[in-house]
Scaffold this motif. Structure first.
Motif, PDB file in Angstrom:
ATOM      1  N   ARG A  63     -12.811 -17.261   1.610  1.00 41.49           N
ATOM      2  CA  ARG A  63     -11.417 -17.330   2.021  1.00 41.49           C
ATOM      3  C   ARG A  63     -10.666 -15.868   2.388  1.00 41.49           C
ATOM      4  NH1 ARG A  63      -7.445 -18.760  -1.475  1.00 41.49           N
ATOM      5  NH2 ARG A  63      -8.700 -17.630  -3.405  1.00 41.49           N
ATOM      6  N   PHE A  64     -11.192 -14.822   1.837  1.00 42.84           N
ATOM      7  CA  PHE A  64     -10.845 -13.662   1.955  1.00 42.84           C
ATOM      8  C   PHE A  64     -11.930 -12.882   2.479  1.00 42.84           C
ATOM      9  CE2 PHE A  64      -7.638 -13.145  -1.808  1.00 42.84           C
ATOM     10  CZ  PHE A  64      -6.963 -14.429  -1.362  1.00 42.84           C
ATOM     11  N   THR A  65     -11.551 -11.703   3.471  1.00 42.53           N
ATOM     12  CA  THR A  65     -12.479 -10.988   3.945  1.00 42.53           C
ATOM     13  C   THR A  65     -11.757  -9.422   3.814  1.00 42.53           C
ATOM     14  OG1 THR A  65     -13.149 -12.668   5.587  1.00 42.53           O
ATOM     15  CG2 THR A  65     -13.699 -10.472   6.218  1.00 42.53           C
ATOM     16  N   ILE A  66     -12.863  -8.586   3.578  1.00 41.18           N
ATOM     17  CA  ILE A  66     -12.369  -7.174   3.565  1.00 41.18           C
ATOM     18  C   ILE A  66     -12.955  -6.493   4.650  1.00 41.18           C
ATOM     19  CG2 ILE A  66     -14.207  -6.321   1.968  1.00 41.18           C
ATOM     20  CD1 ILE A  66     -12.346  -4.630   0.452  1.00 41.18           C
ATOM     21  N   SER A  67     -12.206  -5.436   5.293  1.00 39.40           N
ATOM     22  CA  SER A  67     -12.835  -4.740   6.109  1.00 39.40           C
ATOM     23  C   SER A  67     -11.932  -3.344   6.187  1.00 39.40           C
ATOM     24  CB  SER A  67     -12.631  -5.245   7.513  1.00 39.40           C
ATOM     25  OG  SER A  67     -10.964  -5.467   8.015  1.00 39.40           O
ATOM     26  N   LYS A  68     -12.594  -2.469   7.213  1.00 37.92           N
ATOM     27  CA  LYS A  68     -11.942  -1.066   7.376  1.00 37.92           C
ATOM     28  C   LYS A  68     -12.317  -0.572   8.561  1.00 37.92           C
ATOM     29  CE  LYS A  68     -15.929   1.781   5.584  1.00 37.92           C
ATOM     30  NZ  LYS A  68     -15.890   2.907   4.641  1.00 37.92           N
ATOM     31  N   ASP A  69     -11.201   0.420   8.802  1.00 36.22           N
ATOM     32  CA  ASP A  69     -10.896   0.942  10.077  1.00 36.22           C
ATOM     33  C   ASP A  69     -10.945   2.673   9.692  1.00 36.22           C
ATOM     34  OD1 ASP A  69     -10.490   2.317  12.599  1.00 36.22           O
ATOM     35  OD2 ASP A  69      -9.398   0.593  13.259  1.00 36.22           O
ATOM     36  N   ASN A  70     -12.151   3.109   9.806  1.00 37.57           N
ATOM     37  CA  ASN A  70     -12.375   4.862   9.433  1.00 37.57           C
ATOM     38  C   ASN A  70     -11.345   5.480  10.259  1.00 37.57           C
ATOM     39  OD1 ASN A  70     -13.788   3.843   7.295  1.00 37.57           O
ATOM     40  ND2 ASN A  70     -15.771   5.002   8.503  1.00 37.57           N
ATOM     41  N   ALA A  71     -11.174   5.093  11.452  1.00 35.64           N
ATOM     42  CA  ALA A  71     -10.505   5.979  12.496  1.00 35.64           C
ATOM     43  C   ALA A  71      -9.095   5.795  12.160  1.00 35.64           C
ATOM     44  CB  ALA A  71     -10.460   5.548  13.872  1.00 35.64           C
ATOM     45  N   LYS A  72      -8.461   4.895  11.494  1.00 37.67           N
ATOM     46  CA  LYS A  72      -6.944   4.550  11.137  1.00 37.67           C
ATOM     47  C   LYS A  72      -6.919   4.959   9.604  1.00 37.67           C
ATOM     48  CE  LYS A  72      -5.582   1.069  14.636  1.00 37.67           C
ATOM     49  NZ  LYS A  72      -5.051  -0.219  14.972  1.00 37.67           N
ATOM     50  N   ASN A  73      -7.974   5.094   8.898  1.00 38.88           N
ATOM     51  CA  ASN A  73      -8.160   5.526   7.599  1.00 38.88           C
ATOM     52  C   ASN A  73      -7.333   4.339   6.706  1.00 38.88           C
ATOM     53  OD1 ASN A  73      -9.561   7.514   5.960  1.00 38.88           O
ATOM     54  ND2 ASN A  73      -7.481   8.571   5.502  1.00 38.88           N
ATOM     55  N   THR A  74      -7.747   3.159   7.040  1.00 38.12           N
ATOM     56  CA  THR A  74      -7.124   1.929   6.636  1.00 38.12           C
ATOM     57  C   THR A  74      -8.197   0.838   6.041  1.00 38.12           C
ATOM     58  OG1 THR A  74      -5.018   2.486   7.880  1.00 38.12           O
ATOM     59  CG2 THR A  74      -5.186   0.146   6.862  1.00 38.12           C
ATOM     60  N   VAL A  75      -7.834   0.151   5.070  1.00 37.82           N
ATOM     61  CA  VAL A  75      -8.730  -1.000   4.553  1.00 37.82           C
ATOM     62  C   VAL A  75      -7.833  -2.297   4.653  1.00 37.82           C
ATOM     63  CG1 VAL A  75     -10.082  -1.931   2.731  1.00 37.82           C
ATOM     64  CG2 VAL A  75     -10.258   0.402   3.142  1.00 37.82           C
ATOM     65  N   TYR A  76      -8.470  -3.249   5.095  1.00 36.34           N
ATOM     66  CA  TYR A  76      -7.492  -4.439   5.250  1.00 36.34           C
ATOM     67  C   TYR A  76      -8.091  -5.509   4.451  1.00 36.34           C
ATOM     68  CZ  TYR A  76      -6.263  -2.022   9.513  1.00 36.34           C
ATOM     69  OH  TYR A  76      -5.841  -1.213  10.542  1.00 36.34           O
ATOM     70  N   LEU A  77      -7.452  -6.457   4.007  1.00 34.84           N
ATOM     71  CA  LEU A  77      -7.807  -7.863   3.383  1.00 34.84           C
ATOM     72  C   LEU A  77      -7.442  -8.843   3.911  1.00 34.84           C
ATOM     73  CD1 LEU A  77      -9.306  -8.709   0.788  1.00 34.84           C
ATOM     74  CD2 LEU A  77      -7.097  -9.122  -0.547  1.00 34.84           C
ATOM     75  N   GLN A  78      -8.081  -9.785   4.686  1.00 32.04           N
ATOM     76  CA  GLN A  78      -7.750 -10.705   5.335  1.00 32.04           C
ATOM     77  C   GLN A  78      -7.717 -12.207   4.436  1.00 32.04           C
ATOM     78  OE1 GLN A  78      -6.283 -11.442   8.711  1.00 32.04           O
ATOM     79  NE2 GLN A  78      -6.068 -13.440   7.976  1.00 32.04           N
ATOM     80  N   MET A  79      -6.678 -12.741   4.113  1.00 23.03           N
ATOM     81  CA  MET A  79      -6.493 -13.840   3.376  1.00 23.03           C
ATOM     82  C   MET A  79      -6.295 -15.136   3.859  1.00 23.03           C
ATOM     83  SD  MET A  79      -4.792 -11.805   0.093  1.00 23.03           S
ATOM     84  CE  MET A  79      -3.057 -11.972   0.936  1.00 23.03           C
ATOM     85  N   ASN A  80      -7.249 -15.950   3.739  1.00 21.46           N
ATOM     86  CA  ASN A  80      -6.892 -17.323   4.558  1.00 21.46           C
ATOM     87  C   ASN A  80      -7.010 -18.552   3.528  1.00 21.46           C
ATOM     88  OD1 ASN A  80      -6.868 -16.054   7.074  1.00 21.46           O
ATOM     89  ND2 ASN A  80      -9.101 -16.473   7.223  1.00 21.46           N
ATOM     90  N   SER A  81      -6.374 -19.487   3.802  1.00 21.25           N
ATOM     91  CA  SER A  81      -6.471 -20.784   2.961  1.00 21.25           C
ATOM     92  C   SER A  81      -5.868 -20.405   1.561  1.00 21.25           C
ATOM     93  CB  SER A  81      -7.890 -21.210   2.718  1.00 21.25           C
ATOM     94  OG  SER A  81      -8.331 -21.692   3.991  1.00 21.25           O
ATOM     95  N   LEU A  82      -4.797 -19.934   1.543  1.00 21.30           N
ATOM     96  CA  LEU A  82      -4.203 -19.176   0.661  1.00 21.30           C
ATOM     97  C   LEU A  82      -3.930 -20.443  -0.584  1.00 21.30           C
ATOM     98  CD1 LEU A  82      -2.244 -16.158   2.033  1.00 21.30           C
ATOM     99  CD2 LEU A  82      -3.591 -16.037   0.044  1.00 21.30           C
ATOM    100  N   GLU A  83      -3.769 -20.070  -1.633  1.00 21.36           N
ATOM    101  CA  GLU A  83      -3.348 -21.045  -2.947  1.00 21.36           C
ATOM    102  C   GLU A  83      -2.338 -20.671  -3.756  1.00 21.36           C
ATOM    103  OE1 GLU A  83      -7.296 -21.350  -4.808  1.00 21.36           O
ATOM    104  OE2 GLU A  83      -8.243 -22.667  -3.199  1.00 21.36           O
TER     105      GLU A  83
END
Length: 127
Positions: free
Chosen positions: A66-86
């Motif tokens: 349901r969740f996917t973590i990713s990062k963009d080193n150029a933006k110095n940012t980490v993301y957490l995509q959360m789908n099918s939230l409960e």
């Protein structure tokens, strides 16, 4: 000094999606494992996901698929995509860094292994 600012939280209906952002300052993500954690009222802080400097993710069983973590080193940012939230995903979500184990091949999401916590962003899943 290492600092994080989380954003992207809000109120969403069950089944909905949100994308959280964790913007880092004072250091670059190139060498650090970053983790996402959450804490619901009356409960202990728990690990959700982490990503190594090389981009290898780990997920808690409760969010796998349901969740996917990713990062963009150029933006110095980490993301957490959360789908099918409960409703059980309702919590304050935090990001933090593991400053003691650089360039890990794999990461673990034990809160005691992290430092430099952000202020958190509230996620509420409710109809």
């Amino acid at each position: 000094q290492l600092q994080f600012v989380e954003s992207g939280g809000g109120l969403v209906q069950p089944g909905g999606s949100l994308r959280l952002s964790c913007a880092a300052s004072g250091f670059t993500l190139d060498y650090y494992t970053i983790g996402w954690f959450r804490q619901a009222p009356g409960k202990e802080r728990e690990g959700v996901s982490c990503i190594t400097s090389g981009g290898t993710p780990t997920y808690a069983d409760s969010v796998k698929g349901r969740f996917t973590i990713s990062k963009d080193n150029a933006k110095n940012t980490v993301y957490l995509q959360m789908n099918s939230l409960e409703p059980e995903d309702t919590a304050v979500y935090y990001c933090a860094a593991d400053p003691w184990n650089l360039a890990q091949a794999m990461c673990v999401i034990t809160p005691s292994g992290y430092d430099y916590w952000g202020q958190g962003t509230q996620v509420t899943v409710s109809s």
